[in-house]
Structures are given as C-alpha cells and as structure tokens.
Motif scaffolding. Structure first.
Motif, mmCIF file in Angstrom:
data_model
loop_
_atom_site.group_PDB
_atom_site.id
_atom_site.type_symbol
_atom_site.label_atom_id
_atom_site.label_comp_id
_atom_site.label_asym_id
_atom_site.label_seq_id
_atom_site.Cartn_x
_atom_site.Cartn_y
_atom_site.Cartn_z
ATOM 1 N N LYS A 1 1.140 -33.889 -5.139
ATOM 2 C CA LYS A 1 1.187 -34.629 -3.889
ATOM 3 C C LYS A 1 2.083 -33.901 -2.899
ATOM 4 C CE LYS A 1 -0.017 -38.482 -1.737
ATOM 5 N NZ LYS A 1 -1.427 -38.876 -1.531
ATOM 6 N N LYS A 2 1.501 -33.558 -1.744
ATOM 7 C CA LYS A 2 2.258 -32.840 -0.734
ATOM 8 C C LYS A 2 2.812 -33.813 0.292
ATOM 9 C CE LYS A 2 -0.537 -28.631 -1.122
ATOM 10 N NZ LYS A 2 -1.426 -27.684 -0.401
ATOM 11 N N SER A 3 4.130 -33.708 0.540
ATOM 12 C CA SER A 3 4.740 -34.537 1.567
ATOM 13 C C SER A 3 4.413 -33.947 2.938
ATOM 14 C CB SER A 3 6.255 -34.605 1.375
ATOM 15 O OG SER A 3 6.814 -33.305 1.383
ATOM 16 N N PRO A 4 4.107 -34.793 3.911
ATOM 17 C CA PRO A 4 3.743 -34.279 5.239
ATOM 18 C C PRO A 4 4.904 -33.539 5.890
ATOM 19 C CG PRO A 4 4.045 -36.664 5.281
ATOM 20 C CD PRO A 4 4.090 -36.247 3.850
ATOM 21 N N SER A 5 4.597 -32.432 6.545
ATOM 22 C CA SER A 5 5.609 -31.635 7.237
ATOM 23 C C SER A 5 5.813 -32.183 8.641
ATOM 24 C CB SER A 5 5.174 -30.172 7.295
ATOM 25 O OG SER A 5 6.052 -29.427 8.103
ATOM 26 N N VAL A 6 7.069 -32.494 8.962
ATOM 27 C CA VAL A 6 7.383 -33.038 10.284
ATOM 28 C C VAL A 6 7.109 -32.000 11.361
ATOM 29 C CG1 VAL A 6 9.223 -33.979 11.746
ATOM 30 C CG2 VAL A 6 9.109 -34.598 9.325
ATOM 31 N N MET A 7 7.455 -30.729 11.098
ATOM 32 C CA MET A 7 7.261 -29.670 12.086
ATOM 33 C C MET A 7 5.773 -29.444 12.376
ATOM 34 S SD MET A 7 10.225 -28.922 13.001
ATOM 35 C CE MET A 7 9.785 -27.551 14.058
ATOM 36 N N ILE A 8 4.951 -29.491 11.326
ATOM 37 C CA ILE A 8 3.510 -29.329 11.528
ATOM 38 C C ILE A 8 2.958 -30.494 12.334
ATOM 39 C CG2 ILE A 8 1.278 -29.285 10.359
ATOM 40 C CD1 ILE A 8 2.557 -27.713 8.118
ATOM 41 N N ALA A 9 3.409 -31.721 12.018
ATOM 42 C CA ALA A 9 2.947 -32.899 12.756
ATOM 43 C C ALA A 9 3.336 -32.809 14.229
ATOM 44 C CB ALA A 9 3.525 -34.170 12.138
ATOM 45 N N ILE A 10 4.565 -32.361 14.513
ATOM 46 C CA ILE A 10 5.012 -32.213 15.903
ATOM 47 C C ILE A 10 4.197 -31.132 16.610
ATOM 48 C CG2 ILE A 10 6.948 -31.497 17.364
ATOM 49 C CD1 ILE A 10 8.813 -32.819 15.342
ATOM 50 N N GLY A 11 3.954 -30.011 15.913
ATOM 51 C CA GLY A 11 3.171 -28.930 16.496
ATOM 52 C C GLY A 11 1.754 -29.366 16.839
ATOM 53 N N VAL A 12 1.118 -30.117 15.918
ATOM 54 C CA VAL A 12 -0.242 -30.611 16.174
ATOM 55 C C VAL A 12 -0.233 -31.599 17.336
ATOM 56 C CG1 VAL A 12 -2.123 -31.975 15.194
ATOM 57 C CG2 VAL A 12 -1.016 -30.217 13.811
ATOM 58 N N TRP A 13 0.795 -32.462 17.383
ATOM 59 C CA TRP A 13 0.876 -33.445 18.473
ATOM 60 C C TRP A 13 1.004 -32.742 19.823
ATOM 61 C CZ3 TRP A 13 4.311 -34.728 22.320
ATOM 62 C CH2 TRP A 13 4.118 -35.966 22.941
ATOM 63 N N ILE A 14 1.871 -31.723 19.897
ATOM 64 C CA ILE A 14 2.049 -30.984 21.155
ATOM 65 C C ILE A 14 0.747 -30.285 21.547
ATOM 66 C CG2 ILE A 14 3.248 -29.033 22.227
ATOM 67 C CD1 ILE A 14 5.719 -29.785 20.598
ATOM 68 N N LEU A 15 0.089 -29.668 20.577
ATOM 69 C CA LEU A 15 -1.171 -28.972 20.848
ATOM 70 C C LEU A 15 -2.229 -29.927 21.389
ATOM 71 C CD1 LEU A 15 -2.763 -26.292 20.601
ATOM 72 C CD2 LEU A 15 -3.427 -27.014 18.301
ATOM 73 N N LEU A 16 -2.361 -31.100 20.749
ATOM 74 C CA LEU A 16 -3.337 -32.083 21.205
ATOM 75 C C LEU A 16 -2.967 -32.647 22.570
ATOM 76 C CD1 LEU A 16 -4.010 -34.048 17.882
ATOM 77 C CD2 LEU A 16 -5.499 -32.387 18.996
ATOM 78 N N PHE A 17 -1.665 -32.871 22.786
ATOM 79 C CA PHE A 17 -1.215 -33.417 24.067
ATOM 80 C C PHE A 17 -1.531 -32.452 25.206
ATOM 81 C CE2 PHE A 17 1.975 -33.888 27.401
ATOM 82 C CZ PHE A 17 1.873 -35.237 27.695
#
Length: 205
Positions: free
Chosen positions: A91-107
């Motif tokens: 089970k992989k824990s979600p990466s906060v940095m990846i989530a922030i990067g994806v959010w910025i990219l989508l925004f």
C-alpha cells in the motif's frame, strides 16, 4: 435431490501482496447446505510474482472445480462470469508533493483554457455591449457584470462536477464520474479479452 448453491463472482477486487485466494474472497455464496463454510474456505488460487499485477479468474473453471469436489451440490452462477484481481505489492501512501504538483498543473491549465476561451469569443466586448444595452453608457470594464459572471462560472463548475472536496451535493453522478466509469468498463473488457491467463490453467488442487 442436490442442494442448490448460488454463486456470484465479484467483478473487481484489489489485494495487497501475494496470497492464497479462497472462494469467499472472489465470490458471494448463498446456500442452505451444511458445506457452506467448507465452500467459503476452499482454496482457489495462489497469487505469485509471475501473475504480475492482474489476474482473471473465470467462473467456468471455478464451477468445474466445485462440481468435481462437491458432487452432492448443484451450483448456479449468477452475475459476472469472471473476477478481475488487481495486485499491489504494498500500500502506497499518497505523496503530498505530487498532489500539490498535480493541483497546480490542473489549476494553471484550467485557468489558461478559460482565459483563451473568453479571448476567442471576445467576452469583454460582450459584457461591454450588454452594459451599453442596459444602461445606454459605454464602459471599458463593466465590473457589475464581470464580477458576478466570474463567481457564477466557479459555482457552475462546482455544480457540474457535483463535488466540494469530499462532499457531494446530491447522489447523481457527475459527467466526469460517468466518463471514468465508462473508461473503467472499457478497460475491464480489454483486460478480460486479452489478459485472461487462467483459460488454459489446470484446476487448483
């Protein structure tokens, strides 16, 4: 008269690590037979590294195996004809940095799309013309139209996707969820057609 056993295969399931699968792990059983517990704990398949990340268990092989071991029972299959098992090594824990990067990219991508759309349709000129038609005055920045329009655009997107973070406004699926569901259905059909590795496998012992 043989006792009836109703068997419904689970359509999808995810497991972590390599393990032995029992019948109750991949299917639901309904019967009044005394062998119900034995059936539920019957070993069906052992997941190993050679299976990689997807295994298809076909109901025909399960029924054939059960008919061989339980001659006093009659098995009736309902529901999907196979189970798709997706294997995760851990089970992989979600990466906060990846989530922030994806959010910025989508925004940024969404903002650019909206701005380019408004530029293509000359939205500012449309607002200016609406302002002139309603007031009889010309104004370069009719904010009384532009500000409510901007808020309405954001609210409309929230209502369209039917989500505010983890909160849903109603039980109706959003168009995005419908598209994701259709994509998952197509993916499952592809996997069933091309990745069924158990068709030629012997019944488990």
């Amino acid at each position: 008269m043989a006792e009836q056993v109703y068997l419904r295969m689970k359509k999808n399931m995810e497991i972590i690590g390599y393990q032995e699968l029992k019948l109750k792990d991949i299917a639901y059983l309904s019967t009044n037979a005394s062998e119900k517990e034995k059936l539920e704990n019957l070993p069906i398949y052992r997941i190993t590294k050679k299976d990689k990340n997807i295994v298809i268990i076909d109901s025909f092989l399960i029924i054939e195996h059960l008919n061989h071991d339980f001659t006093n029972l009659e098995f009736q299959l309902i529901g999907p004809p196979q189970t798709i098992i997706r294997i995760q090594e851990k089970k992989k824990s979600p990466s906060v940095m990846i989530a922030i990067g994806v959010w910025i990219l989508l925004f940024v991508g969404t903002a650019m799309t909206i701005m380019n759309f408004h530029y293509d349709v000359s939205m500012q000129e449309v607002h200016q013309k609406i302002h002139y038609l309603l007031t009889g005055q010309e104004k370069e920045f009719p904010l009384w139209l532009q500000i409510p329009y901007s808020f309405g655009l954001g609210i409309g997107m929230l209502l369209f996707f039917n989500h505010w973070f983890n909160k849903r406004f109603n039980e109706e699926p959003s168009p995005l969820e419908v598209e994701i569901y259709n994509y998952q259905q197509d993916l499952d059909n592809y996997v069933i057609h091309y990745e069924n590795k158990l068709n030629d496998a012997p019944p488990p012992k």
